[in-house]
Scaffold this motif. Structure first.
Motif, mmCIF file in Angstrom:
data_model
loop_
_atom_site.group_PDB
_atom_site.id
_atom_site.type_symbol
_atom_site.label_atom_id
_atom_site.label_comp_id
_atom_site.label_asym_id
_atom_site.label_seq_id
_atom_site.Cartn_x
_atom_site.Cartn_y
_atom_site.Cartn_z
ATOM 1 N N THR A 160 0.815 -1.221 0.000
ATOM 2 C CA THR A 160 0.000 0.000 0.000
ATOM 3 C C THR A 160 0.850 1.274 0.000
ATOM 4 O O THR A 160 0.293 2.370 -0.093
ATOM 5 N N LEU A 161 2.165 1.143 0.105
ATOM 6 C CA LEU A 161 3.018 2.336 0.053
ATOM 7 C C LEU A 161 2.914 3.042 -1.293
ATOM 8 O O LEU A 161 3.313 4.200 -1.424
ATOM 9 N N GLY A 162 2.369 2.338 -2.299
ATOM 10 C CA GLY A 162 2.177 2.975 -3.598
ATOM 11 C C GLY A 162 1.255 4.173 -3.552
ATOM 12 O O GLY A 162 1.242 4.992 -4.468
ATOM 13 N N GLN A 163 0.472 4.297 -2.466
ATOM 14 C CA GLN A 163 -0.402 5.458 -2.306
ATOM 15 C C GLN A 163 0.377 6.719 -1.954
ATOM 16 O O GLN A 163 -0.074 7.823 -2.257
ATOM 17 N N ILE A 164 1.519 6.565 -1.298
ATOM 18 C CA ILE A 164 2.175 7.723 -0.683
ATOM 19 C C ILE A 164 3.612 7.949 -1.165
ATOM 20 O O ILE A 164 4.101 9.068 -1.129
ATOM 21 N N ILE A 165 4.284 6.896 -1.630
ATOM 22 C CA ILE A 165 5.678 7.056 -2.052
ATOM 23 C C ILE A 165 5.700 7.620 -3.468
ATOM 24 O O ILE A 165 5.191 6.988 -4.398
ATOM 25 N N PRO A 166 6.283 8.802 -3.683
ATOM 26 C CA PRO A 166 6.351 9.348 -5.044
ATOM 27 C C PRO A 166 7.451 8.649 -5.850
ATOM 28 O O PRO A 166 8.397 8.123 -5.253
ATOM 29 N N LEU A 207 7.077 12.944 0.510
ATOM 30 C CA LEU A 207 8.376 12.274 0.666
ATOM 31 C C LEU A 207 8.701 11.979 2.129
ATOM 32 O O LEU A 207 9.044 10.841 2.488
ATOM 33 N N VAL A 208 8.599 12.978 2.997
ATOM 34 C CA VAL A 208 8.961 12.780 4.414
ATOM 35 C C VAL A 208 7.997 11.800 5.098
ATOM 36 O O VAL A 208 8.454 10.824 5.720
ATOM 37 N N ILE A 400 -1.919 14.772 1.387
ATOM 38 C CA ILE A 400 -1.154 13.706 2.051
ATOM 39 C C ILE A 400 -2.029 12.991 3.075
ATOM 40 O O ILE A 400 -1.963 11.757 3.214
ATOM 41 N N MET A 401 -2.866 13.729 3.791
ATOM 42 C CA MET A 401 -3.777 13.106 4.752
ATOM 43 C C MET A 401 -4.739 12.147 4.037
ATOM 44 O O MET A 401 -4.989 11.027 4.512
ATOM 45 N N ILE A 402 -5.268 12.558 2.885
ATOM 46 C CA ILE A 402 -6.175 11.701 2.132
ATOM 47 C C ILE A 402 -5.454 10.445 1.648
ATOM 48 O O ILE A 402 -5.983 9.323 1.741
ATOM 49 N N ALA A 403 -4.218 10.620 1.148
ATOM 50 C CA ALA A 403 -3.461 9.473 0.629
ATOM 51 C C ALA A 403 -3.175 8.447 1.725
ATOM 52 O O ALA A 403 -3.368 7.236 1.529
ATOM 53 N N ALA A 452 0.194 12.178 13.827
ATOM 54 C CA ALA A 452 1.382 13.040 13.802
ATOM 55 C C ALA A 452 1.227 14.151 12.765
ATOM 56 O O ALA A 452 1.601 15.307 13.015
ATOM 57 N N LEU A 453 0.656 13.824 11.594
ATOM 58 C CA LEU A 453 0.430 14.843 10.570
ATOM 59 C C LEU A 453 -0.603 15.866 11.020
ATOM 60 O O LEU A 453 -0.480 17.056 10.707
ATOM 61 N N ALA A 454 -1.621 15.400 11.750
ATOM 62 C CA ALA A 454 -2.641 16.332 12.244
ATOM 63 C C ALA A 454 -2.044 17.295 13.261
ATOM 64 O O ALA A 454 -2.384 18.489 13.280
ATOM 65 N N LEU A 455 -1.138 16.790 14.119
ATOM 66 C CA LEU A 455 -0.524 17.625 15.153
ATOM 67 C C LEU A 455 0.631 18.457 14.604
ATOM 68 O O LEU A 455 0.883 19.574 15.073
ATOM 69 N N PHE A 456 1.343 17.902 13.619
ATOM 70 C CA PHE A 456 2.524 18.582 13.066
ATOM 71 C C PHE A 456 2.412 18.620 11.538
ATOM 72 O O PHE A 456 3.048 17.819 10.833
ATOM 73 N N PRO A 457 1.597 19.530 11.002
ATOM 74 C CA PRO A 457 1.423 19.609 9.537
ATOM 75 C C PRO A 457 2.731 19.846 8.795
ATOM 76 O O PRO A 457 2.819 19.562 7.595
ATOM 77 N N GLU A 458 3.746 20.353 9.507
ATOM 78 C CA GLU A 458 5.027 20.633 8.863
ATOM 79 C C GLU A 458 5.673 19.378 8.279
ATOM 80 O O GLU A 458 6.531 19.476 7.391
ATOM 81 N N LEU A 459 5.288 18.202 8.763
ATOM 82 C CA LEU A 459 5.812 16.963 8.195
ATOM 83 C C LEU A 459 5.513 16.875 6.700
ATOM 84 O O LEU A 459 6.295 16.307 5.929
ATOM 85 N N ALA A 460 4.388 17.448 6.295
ATOM 86 C CA ALA A 460 4.009 17.431 4.879
ATOM 87 C C ALA A 460 4.335 18.739 4.174
ATOM 88 O O ALA A 460 4.581 18.734 2.962
ATOM 89 N N THR A 461 4.350 19.844 4.889
ATOM 90 C CA THR A 461 4.478 21.153 4.226
ATOM 91 C C THR A 461 5.894 21.736 4.258
ATOM 92 O O THR A 461 6.189 22.651 3.496
ATOM 93 N N TRP A 462 6.765 21.191 5.130
ATOM 94 C CA TRP A 462 8.088 21.797 5.285
ATOM 95 C C TRP A 462 8.905 21.708 3.988
ATOM 96 O O TRP A 462 9.443 22.713 3.520
ATOM 97 N N LEU A 463 9.000 20.515 3.405
ATOM 98 C CA LEU A 463 9.832 20.342 2.210
ATOM 99 C C LEU A 463 9.335 21.163 1.034
ATOM 100 O O LEU A 463 10.139 21.842 0.378
ATOM 101 N N PRO A 464 8.033 21.168 0.712
ATOM 102 C CA PRO A 464 7.583 22.031 -0.395
ATOM 103 C C PRO A 464 7.859 23.513 -0.153
ATOM 104 O O PRO A 464 8.103 24.260 -1.114
ATOM 105 N N ASP A 465 7.835 23.934 1.112
ATOM 106 C CA ASP A 465 8.093 25.353 1.417
ATOM 107 C C ASP A 465 9.542 25.751 1.162
ATOM 108 O O ASP A 465 9.852 26.939 1.068
ATOM 109 N N GLN A 466 10.438 24.764 1.071
ATOM 110 C CA GLN A 466 11.854 25.072 0.855
ATOM 111 C C GLN A 466 12.164 25.367 -0.609
ATOM 112 O O GLN A 466 13.264 25.817 -0.943
ATOM 113 N N PHE A 467 11.208 25.109 -1.499
ATOM 114 C CA PHE A 467 11.439 25.299 -2.937
ATOM 115 C C PHE A 467 10.526 26.365 -3.501
ATOM 116 O O PHE A 467 9.494 26.660 -2.978
#
Length: 467
Positions: A160-166, A207-208, A400-403, A452-467
């Motif tokens: 099922t990692l095919g849902q989330i691993i790019p 990715l993270v 990411i939450m939906i995936a 963890a994603l609900a409490l720390f959204p940065e897990l999903a948003t930090w990397l895109p914000d760097q670009f």
């Protein structure tokens, strides 16, 4: 009653799909039936709150689907994954990883997790990954006296990692839908120069969390093997090499089986994340690279190529037909005032945006029992996405939450798709109850990731914000 017609339409669609009818035809047929009801009621002088003008947008929707550059990545990523599977590149990769880690407790489980991650990144299709890993690795794990529940749980979870691993097809489709939903949400808020969110942004956001899930899987397998050695015993490397039929040294097998697929995935994903290529361009590179690998391994003949192209055409046709049916369903849903109804329900829901998000996640989780990710992406997300994004949610975080939510749904007994796929290829000696028990720890890990994603959204948003 007529004011709740959009909810009735949605309920009828789910019911029809549960009877096993083709998804694309069910979506289009049910939508047209309700559209005909709307025309009939209006002709009888009954106010059905049906705005037939929405249906005039269908030709434009159809043209937009056919000319969507992002969706060109779908057949190319599918072809990449099918070529790696049909040419047995994935099998060589699994053998190499098994020989590398097999002499450790839990080593075969760790190998399956890592190969499943790479296979998920190349195919992005849950069914293909679970079936492939089940056929390749389950017999070896059972022969090496692995616990059936640990072996089957590991295979289902990594599949099922095919849902989330790019680069994942699920993320390509979800990114395209969320991009439209995000622009629609901003326009509804009076922002007429809307920001955009791309498939590449979603890849970076995934990715993270995806890599964290892989690490957590490996940690669980290692701890289980340490606490209960009999469930994941170490294998003798020489015996394993003889069993797998490899006479060459480990170094050569690793070089042959591990390096080329990893380089291919790094090139494809790195070109997207680095901004050197769009997902569509990178998918073309991936398909060409997979074709080159199959030729280099001398495992590509005319029959294999024909089979790969046939599988790619099947999957691509299914995706686009479902998308066309979903577009028609969406227009009929809106013609009955469904968008206003859902917005009203969400705005009056206890807990505000948090309550609305929890309800949406629960509904998506339950729908994951009866619908594949393609149907949910094309039917549910266009309805709830613009409303949730207008309430202030980050589109990358929501995607990411939906995936991960769908990934968890596909694992959950008794209806999880991954369980059915593995049951279909597992030997009769493996009880269905063992498969169900095996996935429970991995479900808990994924629920922990959602929290963890609900409490720390940065897990999903930090990397895109760097670009």
């Amino acid at each position: 009653m007529l004011e709740f017609m959009p909810l009735v339409l949605f309920a009828v669609i789910c019911t029809v799909l549960m009877f096993g009818y083709p998804v694309a035809l069910s979506l289009a047929g049910t939508a047209l039936t309700f559209a005909g009801m709307g025309f009939g009621l209006e002709a009888m002088g009954i106010d059905a709150n049906f705005d037939a003008g929405y249906l005039s947008a269908f030709p434009n929707r159809l043209y937009g689907i056919m000319t969507n550059q992002t969706l060109l990545a779908v057949p190319l990523f599918v072809l990449m994954g099918v070529l790696l599977e049909k040419s047995k590149v994935a099998e060589t990769l699994l053998d190499a990883m098994a020989l590398l880690f097999g002499s450790l407790r839990g080593g075969l489980g760790i190998s399956v997790t890592l190969v499943g991650m790479l296979l998920a990144a190349s195919t992005g299709i849950v069914g293909a990954t679970v079936v492939t890993m089940g056929l390749m690795s389950l017999p070896t794990m059972l022969k090496r006296h692995y616990s059936p529940s640990l072996a089957t749980g590991t295979i289902c979870a990594t599949g099922t990692l095919g849902q989330i691993i790019p680069p994942s097809i699920a993320l390509v489709l979800l990114g395209d839908v969320l991009s439209s939903a995000y622009q629609q949400a901003q326009l509804s808020m009076g922002i007429f120069s809307p920001k955009t969110v791309s498939v590449g942004d979603l890849f970076m956001g995934a990715l993270v969390p995806g890599l964290v899930l892989v690490v957590l899987y490996i940690v669980y397998i290692a701890i289980t093997a340490w606490l209960r050695p009999s469930t994941a015993p170490a294998a003798d490397r020489q015996e394993l090499m003889a069993e797998l039929g490899h006479q060459s040294g480990l170094g050569w097998l690793l070089l042959k089986g591990l390096v080329p697929p990893i380089v291919l995935i790094i090139v494809v994903l790195g070109s997207i994340l680095g901004g050197f290529a769009t997902p569509t361009e990178a998918s073309a590179v991936g398909a060409f690279g997979a074709l080159t690998l199959a030729l280099a391994y001398r495992r590509l003949d005319l029959a294999t190529l024909k089979d790969a192209l046939h599988s790619t055409a099947n999957v691509t046709t299914m995706v686009f037909l479902i998308l066309i049916g979903a577009a028609l369903f969406s227009l009929v849903f809106r013609a009955y005032g469904g968008e206003e109804l859902v917005t009203h329900l969400f705005e009056n829901m206890p807990g505000g945006v948090v309550g609305a998000t929890l309800v949406v996640m629960l509904v998506i989780f339950l729908l994951g029992f009866i619908l594949d990710f393609i149907e949910i992406t094309f039917v549910v997300v266009p309805i709830v996405g613009p409303i949730l994004l207008a309430m202030g949610l980050d589109p990358i975080w929501l995607g990411i939450m939906i995936a991960i939510n769908l990934q968890t749904s596909f694992l959950t007994p008794p209806f999880g798709f991954a369980l059915f796929y593995l049951r279909g290829v597992a030997p009769d000696s493996v009880a269905t109850s063992s498969i169900y028990r095996g996935v429970i720890p991995f479900i808990l890990i994924q629920l922990g990731m959602l929290l963890a994603l609900a409490l720390f959204p940065e897990l999903a948003t930090w990397l895109p914000d760097q670009f």
